[in-house]
Design a protein around this motif. Structure first.
Motif, PDB file in Angstrom:
ATOM      1  N   TRP A 139       0.824  -1.215   0.000  1.00 57.12           N
ATOM      2  CA  TRP A 139       0.000   0.000   0.000  1.00 57.12           C
ATOM      3  C   TRP A 139       0.863   1.272   0.000  1.00 57.12           C
ATOM      4  CZ3 TRP A 139      -4.670  -0.924  -1.409  1.00 57.12           C
ATOM      5  CH2 TRP A 139      -5.443  -1.957  -0.876  1.00 57.12           C
ATOM      6  N   LEU A 161      -4.675  -1.309   6.123  1.00 57.65           N
ATOM      7  CA  LEU A 161      -3.296  -1.735   6.402  1.00 57.65           C
ATOM      8  C   LEU A 161      -3.290  -3.042   7.198  1.00 57.65           C
ATOM      9  CD1 LEU A 161      -1.642   1.691   7.347  1.00 57.65           C
ATOM     10  CD2 LEU A 161      -1.053   0.280   5.370  1.00 57.65           C
ATOM     11  N   GLU A 208      -0.869  -5.694   5.505  1.00 59.56           N
ATOM     12  CA  GLU A 208       0.498  -5.167   5.563  1.00 59.56           C
ATOM     13  C   GLU A 208       1.016  -5.195   7.001  1.00 59.56           C
ATOM     14  OE1 GLU A 208       1.306  -2.574   2.464  1.00 59.56           O
ATOM     15  OE2 GLU A 208       2.970  -1.568   3.451  1.00 59.56           O
ATOM     16  N   PHE A 213       2.351   2.652   5.364  1.00 60.49           N
ATOM     17  CA  PHE A 213       2.403   2.809   3.910  1.00 60.49           C
ATOM     18  C   PHE A 213       3.865   2.877   3.459  1.00 60.49           C
ATOM     19  CE2 PHE A 213      -1.779   4.739   4.835  1.00 60.49           C
ATOM     20  CZ  PHE A 213      -2.562   4.021   3.941  1.00 60.49           C
TER      21      PHE A 213
END
Ligand code: NAD
Length: 264
Positions: free
Chosen positions: A191, A220, A224, A229
């Motif tokens: 991302w 997120l 992730e 980010f």
């Protein structure tokens, strides 16, 4: 800080009026490369930011879904600067829907812009790169793929297909030029908070009746592990590495910068 690693080189970055493409264009310009910008929307802001780094900037507004306009853009770049030494195939769009609801025209547009455009720009850039350095060749082709070039996510059929395709194109381009100074590699971000992802955050917030902050944390948190980010500046630094002498024998990789997304 301006350095001279890429002084005298020309970098064409597709989709560089915004987001990742703009970040990469700035990073290459900070190393002295002249820049050919492409993309829609405001051009004057990006142009002024890059010119402030002391390099020359050209712009061509080719629609990357149209092969004839891509050819005009490549001819414009050659007319302005002689040749394109560094090609960053970055322009891309997204559409999110299950396959049975996916509009066929969105499929066609995503394949054209996110995949076929890279083929057209690459085939037009290669001859001059192969002839450079007295015929030994010098060039850098960097394809902005995605973690979605390595793994899938529901509701992103066209995007995942295009990004897996561009990873394949990267390998073939690298292999066909493996004994020359022309390298080709892909970058696979997780991302990155650009307008392309902000739309997905906003859609999630609207669908769930939650705040933008909550939607961002959800987005997120699902994929992730770093919960951070990746930034256009970090991606720009990786592109500079690929262009440096140390990147000379890095060929055909799909290098993820994804906070651990694909390590899971
Ligand atoms: P963005 O929306 O900020 O920028 C996209 C750029 O492409 C803009 O300059 C836009 O004008 C241009 N563009 C769109 N359609 C075009 C067309 N038909 N012709 C010419 N230019 C066109 O998006 P971004 O997030 O910076 O995405 C850039 C690339 O990075 C895309 O290939 C995307 O798939 C990829 N990527 C993004 C993320 C992310 O999280 N943002 C993650 C992985 C990969």
């Amino acid at each position: 800080m301006q350095t001279t690693l890429l002084k005298g080189k020309t970098a064409l970055v597709t989709g560089s009026t915004s987001g990742i493409g703009l970040g990469i264009a700035k990073a290459l310009a900070a190393q002295g490369a002249n820049i050919v910008l492409n993309g829609f929307g405001d051009v004057q802001g990006p142009r002024a930011d890059i010119e402030a780094l002391g390099v020359k900037v050209a712009y061509h507004g080719a629609d990357m879904s149209r092969p004839t306009e891509i050819a005009e853009m490549m001819a414009h770049a050659a007319a302005q600067f002689g040749r394109v030494d560094i090609l960053v195939n970055n322009a891309g769009i997204q559409h999110v829907a299950r396959i049975e609801n996916f509009p066929p025209e969105k499929w066609d547009a995503i394949i054209a812009i996110n995949l076929s455009s890279a083929f057209h720009a690459t085939r037009l850039a290669l001859p001059a790169m192969q002839a450079a350095d007295g015929g030994k060749g010098w060039g850098r082709i960097i394809n902005i793929a995605s973690v979605h070039g390595l793994v899938g996510s529901a509701e992103k059929s066209a995007y995942v297909a295009a990004k897996h395709g561009i990873v394949g194109l990267t390998k073939v381009t690298a292999l066909e030029n493996a004994t020359s100074g022309v390298t080709c590699n892909a970058i696979c971000p997780g991302w990155v908070l650009t307008p392309l992802v902000q739309k997905q955050v906003d859609a999630r917030a609207a669908a769930g009746g939650i705040s933008t902050e909550a939607a961002t944390a959800q987005l997120l948190g699902e994929k992730e592990p770093s919960l951070q980010f990746t930034t256009p500046e970090e991606l720009g630094a990786l592109a500079v590495f690929f262009c440096s002498p140390a990147g000379n024998n890095v060929r055909g990789v799909a290098w993820n910068m994804d906070g651990g997304w694909t390590a899971q």
